[in-house]
Enzyme design. Structure first.
Site, PDB file in Angstrom:
ATOM      1  N   SER A  43       0.877  -1.171   0.000  1.00 61.29           N
ATOM      2  CA  SER A  43       0.000   0.000   0.000  1.00 61.29           C
ATOM      3  C   SER A  43       0.913   1.219   0.000  1.00 61.29           C
ATOM      4  O   SER A  43       1.259   1.762   1.032  1.00 61.29           O
ATOM      5  CB  SER A  43      -0.917  -0.008   1.224  1.00 61.29           C
ATOM      6  N   HIS A 157      -3.389  -6.303   2.545  1.00 61.55           N
ATOM      7  CA  HIS A 157      -2.467  -7.256   3.173  1.00 61.55           C
ATOM      8  C   HIS A 157      -3.114  -8.596   3.501  1.00 61.55           C
ATOM      9  O   HIS A 157      -2.472  -9.472   4.072  1.00 61.55           O
ATOM     10  CB  HIS A 157      -1.874  -6.664   4.464  1.00 61.55           C
ATOM     11  N   GLN A 165      -6.567  -1.755   7.169  1.00 63.52           N
ATOM     12  CA  GLN A 165      -5.408  -2.618   6.902  1.00 63.52           C
ATOM     13  C   GLN A 165      -4.752  -3.206   8.158  1.00 63.52           C
ATOM     14  O   GLN A 165      -4.357  -4.359   8.167  1.00 63.52           O
ATOM     15  CB  GLN A 165      -4.383  -1.787   6.123  1.00 63.52           C
ATOM     16  N   GLU A 166      -4.602  -2.365   9.213  1.00 67.04           N
ATOM     17  CA  GLU A 166      -3.811  -2.833  10.369  1.00 67.04           C
ATOM     18  C   GLU A 166      -4.477  -2.498  11.696  1.00 67.04           C
ATOM     19  O   GLU A 166      -4.854  -1.349  11.931  1.00 67.04           O
ATOM     20  CB  GLU A 166      -2.410  -2.188  10.343  1.00 67.04           C
ATOM     21  N   GLU A 207       1.519  -9.458   7.197  1.00 61.76           N
ATOM     22  CA  GLU A 207       2.372  -8.986   8.286  1.00 61.76           C
ATOM     23  C   GLU A 207       2.263  -9.872   9.525  1.00 61.76           C
ATOM     24  O   GLU A 207       2.624  -9.475  10.634  1.00 61.76           O
ATOM     25  CB  GLU A 207       2.040  -7.525   8.612  1.00 61.76           C
ATOM     26  N   ASP A 245      -3.992   1.442  11.511  1.00 65.66           N
ATOM     27  CA  ASP A 245      -3.601   2.000  10.216  1.00 65.66           C
ATOM     28  C   ASP A 245      -4.629   1.531   9.192  1.00 65.66           C
ATOM     29  O   ASP A 245      -4.468   0.486   8.577  1.00 65.66           O
ATOM     30  CB  ASP A 245      -2.194   1.535   9.807  1.00 65.66           C
ATOM     31  N   GLU A 286      -3.163   6.027  11.996  1.00 62.86           N
ATOM     32  CA  GLU A 286      -2.315   6.328  10.833  1.00 62.86           C
ATOM     33  C   GLU A 286      -3.156   6.293   9.567  1.00 62.86           C
ATOM     34  O   GLU A 286      -3.989   5.393   9.405  1.00 62.86           O
ATOM     35  CB  GLU A 286      -1.207   5.265  10.778  1.00 62.86           C
ATOM     36  N   ASP A 313       1.481   8.520   6.667  1.00 62.81           N
ATOM     37  CA  ASP A 313       2.366   7.565   5.985  1.00 62.81           C
ATOM     38  C   ASP A 313       2.317   7.826   4.481  1.00 62.81           C
ATOM     39  O   ASP A 313       3.218   8.467   3.924  1.00 62.81           O
ATOM     40  CB  ASP A 313       1.917   6.128   6.337  1.00 62.81           C
ATOM     41  N   LYS A 338       9.863   5.171   6.944  1.00 61.34           N
ATOM     42  CA  LYS A 338      10.278   3.963   6.201  1.00 61.34           C
ATOM     43  C   LYS A 338      11.460   4.341   5.321  1.00 61.34           C
ATOM     44  O   LYS A 338      11.326   5.221   4.446  1.00 61.34           O
ATOM     45  CB  LYS A 338       9.129   3.495   5.312  1.00 61.34           C
ATOM     46  N   HIS A 366       8.414  -1.133   9.374  1.00 58.96           N
ATOM     47  CA  HIS A 366       8.741  -2.156   8.374  1.00 58.96           C
ATOM     48  C   HIS A 366       7.903  -1.905   7.122  1.00 58.96           C
ATOM     49  O   HIS A 366       7.107  -0.971   7.071  1.00 58.96           O
ATOM     50  CB  HIS A 366       8.404  -3.543   8.951  1.00 58.96           C
ATOM     51  N   ARG A 367       8.036  -2.778   6.108  1.00 63.71           N
ATOM     52  CA  ARG A 367       7.119  -2.812   4.972  1.00 63.71           C
ATOM     53  C   ARG A 367       6.391  -4.157   4.998  1.00 63.71           C
ATOM     54  O   ARG A 367       6.837  -5.098   5.653  1.00 63.71           O
ATOM     55  CB  ARG A 367       7.867  -2.683   3.624  1.00 63.71           C
ATOM     56  N   SER A 368       5.287  -4.233   4.264  1.00 57.91           N
ATOM     57  CA  SER A 368       4.557  -5.506   4.263  1.00 57.91           C
ATOM     58  C   SER A 368       5.381  -6.618   3.605  1.00 57.91           C
ATOM     59  O   SER A 368       5.248  -7.787   3.969  1.00 57.91           O
ATOM     60  CB  SER A 368       3.198  -5.345   3.588  1.00 57.91           C
ATOM     61  N   LYS A 389       6.788  -0.095  14.427  1.00 58.20           N
ATOM     62  CA  LYS A 389       5.855  -1.166  14.074  1.00 58.20           C
ATOM     63  C   LYS A 389       6.553  -2.118  13.124  1.00 58.20           C
ATOM     64  O   LYS A 389       7.229  -1.708  12.189  1.00 58.20           O
ATOM     65  CB  LYS A 389       4.541  -0.628  13.491  1.00 58.20           C
TER      66      LYS A 389
HETATM   67  C1  2PG Z   1       1.906   0.656   5.941  1.00 60.67           C
HETATM   68  C2  2PG Z   1       2.856  -0.432   5.489  1.00 60.67           C
HETATM   69  C3  2PG Z   1       3.538  -1.197   6.564  1.00 60.67           C
HETATM   70  P1  2PG Z   1       3.099  -1.334   3.087  1.00 60.67           P
HETATM   71  O1  2PG Z   1       0.949   0.987   5.231  1.00 60.67           O
HETATM   72  O2  2PG Z   1       2.137   1.283   6.959  1.00 60.67           O
HETATM   73  O3  2PG Z   1       2.685  -1.767   7.502  1.00 60.67           O
HETATM   74  O4  2PG Z   1       2.331  -1.246   4.500  1.00 60.67           O
HETATM   75  O5  2PG Z   1       4.504  -1.759   3.372  1.00 60.67           O
HETATM   76  O6  2PG Z   1       2.323  -2.342   2.288  1.00 60.67           O
HETATM   77  O7  2PG Z   1       3.059   0.029   2.483  1.00 60.67           O
HETATM   78 MG    MG Z   2       0.602   2.827   6.617  1.00 59.95          MG
END
Ligand code: 2PG
Ligand code: MG
Length: 420
Positions: A43, A157, A165-166, A207, A245, A286, A313, A338, A366-368, A389
């Protein structure tokens, strides 16, 4: 002083989602060899530094990275090999200049960031210091960050109906890193039992969080509170709090938000978040609204900043100039960080410095798509930002970061918890 680069080499490896990425090795004049694995998001923000993919349908459905690997082994290696640099800043700016674009689209941000991370790690090894110490600005107290465990996955994800998403649990009240990791693992285990008891699936998303077939975010939040309590913790800031998130850009279509079958305006979404925050122990949100919805993000910040942290983000992409714009506008109160969104370690540290100067918080992420590389654990400690995270307390590539933090805690006596 300074250091000499004697070798730079990349290979194509697999990330945690079985997609190709790069492992980069940098060799220094004193014989130091350092390696870095490059993460990859799903994403992504539209202004992120550009990840170079081959687009050759005959390999990995077009997602191969042999072009980026070739750029490291060819042009980048030629430009760096045999050269002496004063510091990482000089090396990173050499990479930025060599690429020549403002989004690293020529050589690829995946190529550039791998070299930058491996070089940063090499400098620490050569100096005989833990990596976090070499990433620590002189005016900043290093600290162990509160881990944010992503225990339920949705959005892009996971293949369930959940639009958000999270769903993360954050042991803000834990006394130490080790106790925070224990709390995360215990809540995760309690949540698994709860889901099984309800006949819901306990398969995992990208994740490492569970991906049950649930549609309403409020239902997930209710389960999280139950899991926190049944694991023996208090839901809230003095125990285990919740962070979200939604990654709202992914469900923003034609100027509206599509959540669990409903079409909502920015203001409807803000009201929904106000209700969530009143009903559940959510402490951080987020990307509650979409990347381009700046007006909405300003209103969201106005209405909720006195109660929760608002993290940007997709709209900020770890870009110092964009973060400065958001600060001036009053959109968000914190930035997600990131390294591969901006493409070098030096620019990442700059983005964090911009946040600190404005009194903004930062959460290292991190990234997914991940590798076993633990760079972000050291970055979170050295930057003193107090938040990280890295997905669920499950799956090797996620757990590696949390384990590295416990290792750092064992070796050094550092404060734990939110900064400031
Ligand atoms: C996010 C990230 C990490 P992605 O949206 O914050 O959790 O996802 O790495 O897929 O961008
Ligand atoms: Mg995000």
């Amino acid at each position: 002083m300074g250091f000499t680069v004697t070798g730079v080499k990349a290979v194509e490896i697999l990330d945690s989602r079985s997609r190709p990425t790069l492992a980069v090795t940098v060799t220094l004049g004193d014989g130091t060899v350092a390696r870095a694995g490059v993460p990859s998001g799903a994403s992504t923000g539209s202004q992120e530094a550009v990840e170079l993919r081959d687009g050759d349908p005959k390999r990995f459905g077009g997602s191969g990275v042999l072009g980026a690997v070739g750029n490291v082994n060819g042009e980048i290696a030629e430009a760096l090999r045999g050269r002496t640099f004063t510091d990482l800043d000089e090396l990173d700016h050499t990479l930025i200049d060599l690429d020549g674009t403002d989004n690293k689209s020529r050589l690829g941000a995946n190529a550039v960031v791998g070299v930058s991370m491996a070089a940063a790690r090499g400098l620490a090894i050569a100096a005989g210091l833990p990596l976090w110490q070499t990433l620590n600005p002189t005016d900043v107290t290093p600290r162990l960050p509160v881990p944010h465990f992503n225990v339920v996955n949705g959005g892009v994800h996971a293949p369930n109906d959940l639009d958000f998403q999270e769903f993360m649990v954050a042991p803000l009240g834990a006394p130490t890193m080790a106790e925070a990791v224990r709390a995360g693992a215990e809540v995760y285990a309690a949540l698994r039992s709860l889901l099984m008891g309800k006949g819901l699936a306990t398969g995992l998303g990208d994740e490492g969080g569970f991906a049950p077939q649930i549609g309403q975010p409020e239902e997930v939040l209710g389960l999280l509170v139950q899991a926190i309590e049944s694991a023996g913790y208090r839901p809230g800031r003095d125990g285990v709090a919740i962070a979200l998130d939604p990654a709202a850009s992914e469900f923003y279509r034609d100027g509206a938000y599509q959540v669990a079958g409903e079409t909502l305006s920015s203001d409807d979404m803000i009201t929904r978040y106000e209700e969530l925050v009143a009903a559940f122990p959510v402490w951080s949100l987020e990307d509650g609204l979409a990347e381009g919805d700046w007006d909405g993000n300003v209103r969201l910040t106005e209405r909720l900043a006195d109660r929760i942290q608002l993290v940007g983000d997709d709209n900020l992409v770890t870009n110092p100039a964009i973060i400065a714009k958001a600060i001036a506008l009053g959109a968000d109160t914190a930035a997600l960080i990131k390294v591969n969104q901006i493409g070098t370690v030096t620019e990442t540290l700059e983005a964090m410095a911009v946040c600190r100067a404005a009194g903004w918080a930062q959460m290292v992420s991190h990234r997914s798509g991940e590798t076993e590389d633990t760079f972000i654990a050291d970055l979170a400690v050295g930057s003193g930002c107090g938040q990280l995270k890295s997905g669920a307390p499950a799956r090797g590539e996620r757990v590696a970061k949390y384990n590295r933090l416990v290792e750092i805690e064992t070796a050094e006596s550092l404060p734990f918890g939110l900064a400031g």
